[in-house]
Structures are given as C-alpha cells and as structure tokens.
Design an enzyme around this catalytic site. Structure first.
Site, mmCIF file in Angstrom:
data_model
loop_
_atom_site.group_PDB
_atom_site.id
_atom_site.type_symbol
_atom_site.label_atom_id
_atom_site.label_comp_id
_atom_site.label_asym_id
_atom_site.label_seq_id
_atom_site.Cartn_x
_atom_site.Cartn_y
_atom_site.Cartn_z
ATOM 1 N N SER A 102 -72.180 30.045 93.046
ATOM 2 C CA SER A 102 -71.503 31.297 92.675
ATOM 3 C C SER A 102 -71.527 31.470 91.151
ATOM 4 O O SER A 102 -71.911 32.520 90.630
ATOM 5 C CB SER A 102 -70.058 31.240 93.191
ATOM 6 O OG SER A 102 -69.257 32.202 92.592
ATOM 7 N N ASP A 143 -73.209 37.261 95.499
ATOM 8 C CA ASP A 143 -72.012 36.487 95.150
ATOM 9 C C ASP A 143 -70.761 37.336 95.295
ATOM 10 O O ASP A 143 -69.723 36.857 95.747
ATOM 11 C CB ASP A 143 -72.109 35.930 93.723
ATOM 12 C CG ASP A 143 -70.822 35.211 93.356
ATOM 13 O OD1 ASP A 143 -70.525 34.179 93.993
ATOM 14 O OD2 ASP A 143 -70.072 35.693 92.481
ATOM 15 N N LYS A 167 -74.540 33.984 88.747
ATOM 16 C CA LYS A 167 -74.126 35.051 87.825
ATOM 17 C C LYS A 167 -74.651 34.770 86.424
ATOM 18 O O LYS A 167 -75.123 35.659 85.723
ATOM 19 C CB LYS A 167 -72.600 35.177 87.800
ATOM 20 C CG LYS A 167 -72.042 35.799 89.067
ATOM 21 C CD LYS A 167 -70.546 35.962 89.017
ATOM 22 C CE LYS A 167 -69.818 34.658 89.141
ATOM 23 N NZ LYS A 167 -68.832 34.516 90.188
ATOM 24 N N HIS A 179 -68.708 29.706 80.063
ATOM 25 C CA HIS A 179 -68.049 30.028 81.330
ATOM 26 C C HIS A 179 -67.038 28.945 81.661
ATOM 27 O O HIS A 179 -67.327 27.758 81.551
ATOM 28 C CB HIS A 179 -69.090 30.122 82.449
ATOM 29 C CG HIS A 179 -68.489 30.565 83.742
ATOM 30 N ND1 HIS A 179 -68.348 31.896 84.076
ATOM 31 C CD2 HIS A 179 -67.940 29.861 84.754
ATOM 32 C CE1 HIS A 179 -67.762 31.987 85.254
ATOM 33 N NE2 HIS A 179 -67.493 30.769 85.691
ATOM 34 N N ARG A 208 -65.250 34.287 100.975
ATOM 35 C CA ARG A 208 -64.763 32.905 100.783
ATOM 36 C C ARG A 208 -63.258 32.920 100.558
ATOM 37 O O ARG A 208 -62.528 32.101 101.097
ATOM 38 C CB ARG A 208 -65.475 32.251 99.596
ATOM 39 C CG ARG A 208 -66.899 31.819 99.916
ATOM 40 C CD ARG A 208 -67.631 31.417 98.648
ATOM 41 N NE ARG A 208 -66.994 30.322 97.964
ATOM 42 C CZ ARG A 208 -67.070 30.120 96.642
ATOM 43 N NH1 ARG A 208 -67.755 30.944 95.865
ATOM 44 N NH2 ARG A 208 -66.470 29.098 96.089
#
Ligand code: URA
Length: 430
Positions: A182, A160, A186, A81, A167
């Site tokens: 966040s 999220d 995930k 990620h 946000r």
C-alpha cells in the site's frame, strides 16, 4: 483466469503468480471483482501471508493502476513517508528544511486514518491552503520553491485507494505485505527517486513490536530498490506521542515552535529524517555531517522562511507562523489526574489518537474541528504524585465528557519506572 480459483489458491497457502496478482488488481479497479471477493482474498493473504516476490508484484500492479507521475523534468525529487503515528508532525519540519537546502521535495500526504493524524489535514490549518492543486501546479511549485505538499490524489495507485477502504472495513489492515505494498505503490507512482521511510513501532503504530517494524522496513526498502528508488527506513518509537501536542492546531503549533528553535523529540526525529535524505542524495557523506546542515537550516530561520513560502504559494494564511499561540484557542478544557503515585510506565498512544479524533464528534459524527485536541502533561518515565495532571483535553461541545475523560485517564499506566525509551532505534538501507 478466475478470482474464486485465486482466492482458493491463497486460502490453501499457495503462492500466486504475477499474472494472477495483476488479474486481481485489474479486476478491483474495473469493478469486475466484487468487494466480497476482494476482502476474501485479503483475509486469505492475512492468514497465509505473501512471499517477498508476491508482495513486489502486488506493489507494482497497484502502482501502475493509476497515473504515474514523471518528475524527470524537475530533476531528482525526494519524498518522506511515515507509517503513521500520533502527534507525528515531522513533514512540516522536514519538507521546509530540505527545500531550504535546495533539495526538491515532492510530498503527497494522507488524511487522518484511524488513530493516526494526516499531514494534508494539518496543512489546511493554514486558512486557505489548497491541498488539492493540479499535478501541473504541484510540479511547477516544486520547480519554483523546491517543495509542495498536497493531499494524495486518488488518480495515483487507484487500486490502493479501493483496497485500503476495504481493509479498514474488514479487519485486514495489519499485514506486512498489505501495508508495504500500500505504502510503496503510492510512493512509486508519485515519482520521487529518493525516499526516507519513517517506520514506527509501539502502542501508537500499526507495528506494535520493533521486530515486526524492522521486517516491514526491510521489505519496503527492498521493494523500493527493485523499483529503482534509493530508499532507507528509520525505525523510531511510537510508544508515546511524538510531542505533548495531539490534534491538528496543536500539532501545527508544535512544528512552528520547532522551526523557531525549540528542542524536543520532534526536532530530533525530523533532523534525523532530513539528514538521512541528505546522505541518500549524496549531498553529505555521513548523518553527522548532514545533521549540522539541517540544524543550521532551522536555527538560521531559513527553514521557517521556506514554510512561509510553501504556505503562501498554495493560498494559505501564513500569519500563524508569527503568532502560533493563536492556534491554542479552544473554548473548554478538562484536566485528567492520576489517582496513584509512581512512574508513567506505559501510554496507550493509539487510544490517545482515537480520543483526539472523538473530540471532533458532534452527535456521534466527526465534524472537523481543528482547535480541539489533547496536551499531555507527562511523558514515559516521569514520576507522578497523587492528583498530578496527566493530560488536558480541549473541546468545544461534548455530550460524553465523562466517558472521554475516563478513557483518557486509562491511557496512562502508573507503576514501576520503565526502561528508557529510545526515540530513534536504527536506520536500514543507508
Ligand atoms: N499507510 C498506508 O498508506 N497504508 C497502510 O497500509 C498503512 C499505512
């Protein structure tokens, strides 16, 4: 429990309990807590922060707010990620490399967000590629091909999805606890047991300084470990776009070139990220040993072959893998030049990402166009003379070409020679 009391507690700098955080997340998902109450609490979190314990509780509550994927049946799966950058196409290199080495890679990717690009969008450059397949199909493709790349489904970490949108609209994106929870919620929901995080700092990243980036990385590594995941974080520079290519077609082009042997920053970072996974998964003892395997997977062509398999299995047209130049077919171009001699001392990378995004606008509204984008003609530290090319903008129809050209030119500061910009700073957690 009462949401107004929880908001007041955080407003006054107090620490929230696990139950209060769970109450908040449940209320967000059920709709009982209103958007204005959610953003109020988010702002209080931004102003007064969260402890590591609160951040962990928020992450786990959000991870459990939707489906949790169990990949035990597939075996140990890995994931990577990125915290988000510009011209950041490492997934298109790292996933096929790992899969070609027999590492099962379950990749759920995001869409373009603000100035950052999205891997799901880039995969759709392969015409027909389906990023929205069912979870069952996702699992079966990982079993068959060792990899699948799909778009992050709203079924996972539902809280999220709702909170992220709020946000974005309420100026509460850039907070360490909110970013860490966040991302990690995930990742935890998606079932991979080994994760490498590519944490970016600099003008094209959410974290502008190395110090904040390292803090975020440590926080995410600790959350992952507590949740039973092996995780490490590579700290890398986003002081300039990762390659000279910005925009969906351009970035897919550059990743195919790397899988065809081209040597550049995209290759260097992708090799490092893939190597970190090989070490975490105990396939190799050291990064150095792992890098040998990774480079061989690229240079032998097996990673490129794997990309072809991934693309074809999800209905994509793989012909561009053989002729990536066909991706560079945008109708119009405009070159931006420097009116000063010197060195490229700073690049506003986030603004380059925003301009690339704005090139897709027709009558002020983004209408997805993969062929538009920017090619940079200079890097940080390059010497330029008067009228040298800085960047080339590729576009279809633009009402505000002069305005975008001006913005693009302003992205480059020409001045003194800057300190050398190291691409990979360090790794945390290996
Ligand atoms: N990426 C995410 O998924 N969440 C954030 O908050 C920032 C980047």
């Amino acid at each position: 429990m009462d949401i107004v009391e929880i908001i007041n507690k955080k407003k006054n700098g107090k620490i929230l309990t696990a139950n209060e955080i769970q109450f908040f997340v449940d209320g967000v998902c059920s709709g009982k807590i209103k958007d204005y109450q959610t953003t109020s609490l988010l702002m209080a979190i931004c102003l007064n922060g969260m402890t590591d314990e609160e951040t962990y509780c928020l992450t786990m509550s959000m991870a459990r707010s939707g489906k949790m994927l169990n990949l035990d049946d597939v075996g140990v799966c890995v994931d990577k990620h990125s915290t988000g950058g510009v011209s950041d196409t490492t997934t298109l290199v790292v996933v096929p490399v790992l899969a070609s080495l027999g590492i099962k890679t379950a990749k759920m990717s995001g869409r373009s967000l603000g100035f950052t690009g999205g891997t799901a969008d880039k995969m759709e450059v392969f015409k027909g590629y389906n990023t929205e397949i069912s979870t069952d199909k996702f699992v079966s493709l990982i079993k068959e091909n060792n990899a699948s790349i799909i778009s992050q489904s709203a079924d996972f970490a539902l809280a999220d999805k709702i909170i992220y949108k709020l946000r974005s609209d309420s100026g509460t994106v850039e907070n360490l606890s909110l970013i860490a929870s966040s991302i990690m919620s995930k990742k935890i929901a998606c079932g991979a047991k080994i994760i490498v995080l590519d944490c970016k700092y600099g003008s094209g990243a959410f974290m502008k300084t190395k110090k904040d980036c390292k803090k975020l990385a440590k926080l995410m590594v600790e959350i992952g470990k507590r949740a039973g995941i092996k995780v490490c974080a590579v700290i890398s520079s986003m002081q300039q776009p990762l390659t000279e290519f910005v925009g969906n077609n351009f970035e897919v082009y550059s990743s195919i070139k790397v899988l065809s042997g081209e040597k550049n920053n995209l290759r260097e970072l992708s090799c490092y990220l893939a190597s970190a996974i090989l070490v975490l998964s105990e396939r190799c003892k050291t990064i150095l040993e792992a890098e040998e395997l990774v480079k061989n997977a690229i240079d032998s062509g097996s990673a490129k072959q794997k990309l072809r398999q991934i693309v074809k299995s999800q209905g994509g047209d793989d012909s561009i893998i053989d002729s990536p130049e066909t991706l560079l077919n945008c109708k119009n171009k405009f070159e931006v030049q420097t009116d000063k001699a010197g060195y490229i001392s700073k690049i506003d990378t986030a603004e380059i990402g925003r301009i690339s995004h704005d090139l897709q606008k027709i009558d002020g509204v983004v209408k997805r166009q993969d062929d538009v984008g920017i090619i940079l003609n200079v890097k940080l530290g390059d010497k330029v003379n008067l009228s040298d090319k800085l960047a080339t903008m590729y576009y279809n129809n633009l009402d505000d070409l002069p305005e975008l050209a001006k913005r693009l030119k302003n992205c480059f500061v020409v001045g003194k020679k800057p300190k050398k910009n190291k691409l990979i700073e360090c790794v945390i957690g290996v």
